[in-house]
Structure formats: C-alpha cells, structure tokens
Design an enzyme around this catalytic site. Sequence first.
Site, short mmCIF file in Angstrom:
data_model
loop_
_atom_site.label_atom_id
_atom_site.label_comp_id
_atom_site.label_asym_id
_atom_site.label_seq_id
_atom_site.Cartn_x
_atom_site.Cartn_y
_atom_site.Cartn_z
N HIS A 176 76.09 -32.46 -6.18
CA HIS A 176 76.09 -32.57 -7.50
C HIS A 176 77.31 -32.26 -8.26
CE1 HIS A 176 72.06 -33.69 -7.26
NE2 HIS A 176 71.72 -34.08 -8.40
N HIS A 230 70.79 -24.39 -6.25
CA HIS A 230 72.15 -23.78 -5.43
C HIS A 230 72.28 -22.38 -6.07
CE1 HIS A 230 73.70 -27.38 -3.75
NE2 HIS A 230 73.26 -28.01 -4.60
#
Length: 270
Positions: A176, A230
Amino acid sequence: MADIELGTHTIRSHGRAVAKIHKHDWIILILLIILIIILNVIEPFHRFVGRDMMADLRYPMKSNTVPVWAVPLIAILLPAFIIIGIYIKKPNVYDLHNALLGLLFSVLITGVLTDAIKDAVGRPRPDFFWRCFPDGKEVSFELFYVQLYDNFTTSVICHGDKGDIKEGHKSFPSGHSSWVFCGLGFLTWYLAGKIRVFNRRGHVAKLCILLVPLLCASLVAISRVDDYWHHWQDVSAGGLLGLVVSSVIYLQFYPPPYDVNGMFFQALHV
C-alpha cells in the site's frame, strides 16, 4: 529526426505517431504486469517464527481501512485523472503520453520490486498469531507443544487458512505504502514542474498544493500500521521505495522542476 514543436498536438492529430514510437515501452509494461501476477501467485519465504517471537505478533486481525482495490484508484487513476485534466486545458499529446507512461512505469516497477522483496524476506505481519492460530489456543502451548511447534526447529506449525498464512508472510515492505507514495509522488513531481513551484517568486501556496498528495499517501501508509497489517519499518521502507522509483522515472521524462524548462518533457525528438 525531426524536433517536436511544442504547441497544440492532440491525440487525434499525433496520437498514432506517439504510440508507434513508444510501442516497445508499452510491451514492457505488459510484461511488468505479468511479472507482478506471478510474484503474487508464488509462495513467499516462510521466515522462522519461534515460540517466544509470537509474543510480538499477537495484534488483532482487522480488515483494511484502505482496501486493496482502492490502491490502484489512488496510485494510478487519481494522478492519471489530473494529468488528463491538464491535457484537456492545454492539449499536448506528447506531454500526456510521457506523463501517463512515466506514471505507469513508476507504479509497475515499484510493484515488481515490492512483491519480489516481500516474497524473498517473508517477514510475519503483526497479526500473524491469529492467522496461524485462528482459534486463539495460546493457553494450550504447554499441553500441545508438539502440535503447535516443531520439536527440532522449534518453528511454529500453523493450522489456519492457507491464504491468510501466505499473506501473513508478506509484511515487508508495505505494498500500500510503496504504491501510493510512488503514484502520488510522481504526481507531486509533475505538478511541481507544471505550476513552477521553484521559480523563486515566493508563492508558498504552490508549495502547499504539493503537500496534498504526499499527505494523502502518508495517511494511507499510517492506516497500515493502525490496522496491524504492517510494522512501522514496513511502511517506512515501502514509502521510501515508492518515492525513489517515482523520482528516478520522472527525471527520465522531465527536467528537474527547478529547471527553467521544468514544465516540458525531456523527449523532444521522435
């Protein structure tokens, strides 16, 4: 070869010529897309996860604040929409082509690098525990040690969904973050040249315009940490990767924004 006279060159008048000149570039883009698909299909490296390491990988398993399907919209379609809008205002098919080609090269090269590193590193996501043990039987470690951890390697033995476990080994770097910082980073460079931000006339408002796409990219990256998909190092590395690639690709097509000809594309020959 003849020089391109900068002026009104539309898709109708010069589009076919531009496409013919750069046909090999578009073929390479298709190959990059195929490579990204392959990298997403193959199994990533399963990095060792020991019993004690699971303590740092027990963050809640949440849905994405920014869904995967929205990433191409933010990283590709939004910058492309703005680039096309500039073309409509001042038609120049060469500039339009170079900007779109540069944008696509940026995000696809970034995508290949990101997915290749993901597969090679195999870092577990912060929510790896719940991907591995969806029933959450952490209280049974002592009783079921053999079933949960390998006796020889002491590595974890997962019994969760295979797709979730596969994605659980793709934490570094953040896709992303790399994609949005690449696409919006390229847009930032492009706008900097078009509105002549660095003409030393003191128009700080122009500089503020450039902060908008970078702020949007930052918010997307932060959401990846907030969603526990993450670690902070993943989004930092992903964002840096996207910015570096977009910068290199932009400078392949355009002079630096601070150059007197910063708003014009590099390729003045066909």
